[in-house]
Design a protein around this motif. Structure first.
Motif, mmCIF file in Angstrom:
data_model
loop_
_atom_site.group_PDB
_atom_site.id
_atom_site.type_symbol
_atom_site.label_atom_id
_atom_site.label_comp_id
_atom_site.label_asym_id
_atom_site.label_seq_id
_atom_site.Cartn_x
_atom_site.Cartn_y
_atom_site.Cartn_z
ATOM 1 N N ASP A 100 -6.176 -0.268 6.406
ATOM 2 C CA ASP A 100 -6.817 -0.220 5.084
ATOM 3 C C ASP A 100 -8.188 0.412 5.269
ATOM 4 O OD1 ASP A 100 -6.999 -0.536 2.372
ATOM 5 O OD2 ASP A 100 -7.775 -2.580 2.484
ATOM 6 N N HIS A 101 -8.563 1.240 4.316
ATOM 7 C CA HIS A 101 -9.825 1.973 4.415
ATOM 8 C C HIS A 101 -10.568 1.840 3.082
ATOM 9 C CE1 HIS A 101 -8.093 3.741 8.066
ATOM 10 N NE2 HIS A 101 -6.997 3.879 7.353
ATOM 11 N N PRO A 102 -11.367 0.769 2.935
ATOM 12 C CA PRO A 102 -12.009 0.485 1.643
ATOM 13 C C PRO A 102 -12.894 1.623 1.160
ATOM 14 C CG PRO A 102 -12.194 -1.377 3.144
ATOM 15 C CD PRO A 102 -11.685 -0.233 3.955
ATOM 16 N N THR A 115 -16.109 2.588 -1.213
ATOM 17 C CA THR A 115 -17.289 1.952 -1.797
ATOM 18 C C THR A 115 -17.454 2.378 -3.249
ATOM 19 O OG1 THR A 115 -18.835 3.710 -1.177
ATOM 20 C CG2 THR A 115 -18.440 1.961 0.453
ATOM 21 N N LYS A 128 0.842 -1.193 0.000
ATOM 22 C CA LYS A 128 0.000 0.000 0.000
ATOM 23 C C LYS A 128 0.883 1.251 0.000
ATOM 24 C CE LYS A 128 -3.878 -2.376 0.527
ATOM 25 N NZ LYS A 128 -4.905 -2.450 -0.517
ATOM 26 N N ASN A 146 -19.591 -5.784 -3.320
ATOM 27 C CA ASN A 146 -18.703 -6.516 -2.424
ATOM 28 C C ASN A 146 -17.378 -6.877 -3.086
ATOM 29 O OD1 ASN A 146 -20.503 -6.395 -0.309
ATOM 30 N ND2 ASN A 146 -21.519 -8.315 -0.874
ATOM 31 N N SER A 169 -4.791 4.862 1.606
ATOM 32 C CA SER A 169 -5.831 4.412 0.665
ATOM 33 C C SER A 169 -6.105 5.482 -0.397
ATOM 34 C CB SER A 169 -7.117 4.052 1.420
ATOM 35 O OG SER A 169 -6.869 3.050 2.383
ATOM 36 N N THR A 222 -14.636 -4.122 -2.812
ATOM 37 C CA THR A 222 -14.017 -3.812 -1.522
ATOM 38 C C THR A 222 -12.595 -4.323 -1.554
ATOM 39 O OG1 THR A 222 -16.132 -4.020 -0.395
ATOM 40 C CG2 THR A 222 -14.158 -4.114 0.955
ATOM 41 N N ARG A 223 -11.658 -3.430 -1.356
ATOM 42 C CA ARG A 223 -10.248 -3.786 -1.524
ATOM 43 C C ARG A 223 -9.755 -4.619 -0.352
ATOM 44 N NH1 ARG A 223 -7.850 2.037 -2.587
ATOM 45 N NH2 ARG A 223 -9.202 2.454 -0.837
ATOM 46 N N SER A 224 -8.970 -5.639 -0.684
ATOM 47 C CA SER A 224 -8.405 -6.506 0.358
ATOM 48 C C SER A 224 -7.184 -5.866 0.963
ATOM 49 C CB SER A 224 -8.050 -7.863 -0.258
ATOM 50 O OG SER A 224 -7.126 -7.689 -1.316
ATOM 51 N N THR A 275 -6.747 7.000 -3.759
ATOM 52 C CA THR A 275 -7.312 6.537 -5.027
ATOM 53 C C THR A 275 -7.721 7.751 -5.848
ATOM 54 O OG1 THR A 275 -8.228 4.646 -3.794
ATOM 55 C CG2 THR A 275 -8.954 4.933 -6.065
ATOM 56 N N ASP A 321 -5.991 -0.511 -7.109
ATOM 57 C CA ASP A 321 -5.133 -0.247 -5.949
ATOM 58 C C ASP A 321 -4.002 0.738 -6.222
ATOM 59 O OD1 ASP A 321 -6.556 -1.702 -4.164
ATOM 60 O OD2 ASP A 321 -5.258 -3.463 -4.190
#
Length: 398
Positions: free
Chosen positions: A226-228, A230, A176, A393, A194, A396-398, A196, A279
């Motif tokens: 980590d902060h997914p 949506t 990351k 779903n 995170s 949603t980033r791992s 993006t 990512d």
């Protein structure tokens, strides 16, 4: 500056907590020398600024060091004390004569040597890159920490980042990418995580605030949070951005719009599969909807179900667009082990999750179904809603 030598060679470091009367006594007895230029410096003990050394008028390196702000002096002093309290061997304002560079703090940790630079003023890209490269070539790990005053949050999850601020991007062990920042006034670290981007300067990101008293070095060198993001939030912001971008195009946007028009496509009717967050999209300065449209036009649009796509085809398209300056790679001096082409692979793997492609090997994908462009706004809205329902779903980033 916060360090100087006495005439007898003793080092005085104001990063430690000296009493004023102790320093006044020392000043009465000693003369102080700059460790870099060897010229005399004065010990300033006023009430308006923190205690510091200052070059006399005309000193060789006076211009460089006397431009230091209170924020910079106090920031590096606090960071030095923070490291010392963790029993980490550190040297404030260490001057390496071999490379003629003076990081704010040099420290050794887990068998590695670090050069910490706390940066409050904007540096030209060439200077930032040269300093970073010199550190790396001489066995240092650069740790650039940005002043928090440079962070401009538009909303809770949106931030504006310039090319200068992106230079502070570094890689955690998880792969990351993040930006570390510090505010001496509030005594808090801030981590921009995170990240993006959906445009050249605007990005979704999570901004953490961490008090210096309760955080250790590992949390800055290797954050694991980590902060997914949506897809619904991303889709809403992307839609608004593309609409404004296409409605008020700049001169440099027109070749892209012309190519889209020549292909019989409508920029206002992009399918939800074009313009997706991946990512490492931060490695590419060009907005995601543009480089993903180019990939569609060059490769995906020409493939029918059961045809194969090779990574060589994708790479050829990628390099062609770079050579024409239609895709711009972001210059990130501290990020060395991630290839920007990996962003293309991440996008293909995302399409695989959505059953548009199937991976057949390390270098080959098979097309399962085509990406279809809507013909009307109604079709576009239906496609978007179906996409969100089916794949929220998965995104949603791992």
């Amino acid at each position: 500056m916060l360090t100087a030598l006495t005439k007898t060679g003793k080092k005085i470091c104001l990063g430690f907590e000296y009493r004023k009367d102790t320093l006044m006594s020392l000043r009465d007895k000693e003369e102080f020398i700059c460790p870099v230029c060897q010229e005399r410096v004065l010990l300033k003990l006023g009430d308006q600024r923190i205690f510091h050394f200052a070059h006399k008028l005309g000193g060789q390196c006076r211009e460089f060091y006397e431009n230091e702000t209170y924020e910079h002096l106090e920031g590096k002093r606090q960071l030095f004390q923070w490291l010392i309290k963790q029993n980490i061997a550190s040297v404030l304002e260490y001057y390496d004569r071999n490379i003629q560079q003076r990081p704010d703090i040099m420290f050794n940790y887990n068998g590695k040597r670090y050069a910490l630079e706390y940066q409050c003023s904007t540096l030209p890209d060439k200077v930032f890159t040269k300093r970073t490269s010199t550190y790396l070539e001489n066995g240092y790990i650069p740790l650039w920490i940005l002043s928090s005053s440079h962070l401009h949050q538009k909303r809770k999850d949106l931030i504006t980042l310039s090319n200068f601020q992106y230079s502070f991007l570094r890689t955690a062990s998880s792969g990351k990418l993040y930006i570390p920042a510090y505010c001496p006034e509030k005594q808090i670290f801030q981590l921009v995580e995170s990240i993006t981007p959906f445009s050249i300067k605007n990005s979704f990101a999570h901004l953490s605030s961490l008090p210096i008293q309760s955080i250790e070095l590992d949390s800055i060198l290797d954050p694991q949070n980590d902060h997914p993001l949506t897809q619904a939030r991303w889709s809403k912001e992307m839609e608004k951005y593309i609409f404004n971008w296409a409605l008020h195009p700049r001169a440099e946007h027109k070749p892209f719009l012309q190519e889209v028009y020549n292909q019989g496509l409508n920029i206002f009717l992009l399918p939800p599969e074009i313009g997706l967050p991946v990512d490492h999209s931060v490695l590419i300065q060009t907005p995601p909807f543009i480089w993903q449209t180019y990939l569609f036009v060059d490769v995906l649009a020409h493939k029918t179900p059961h045809e194969l796509i090779t990574l060589k085809e994708i790479y050829t398209s990628f390099q062609k667009r770079i050579s024409k300056k239609q895709i711009i790679i972001r210059h990130l001096p501290q990020v060395k082990n991630v290839n920007p082409f990996s962003v293309m692979i991440e996008y293909l793997l995302l399409l695989e999750k959505f059953n548009f492609l199937t991976r057949k090997g390390d270098m080959i994908f098979e097309v399962q179904k085509k990406i279809l462009f809507p013909h009307t706004n109604r079709e576009k809205e239906e496609a978007k809603q179906n996409f969100l329902v089916q794949y929220e779903n998965m995104l949603t980033r791992s």
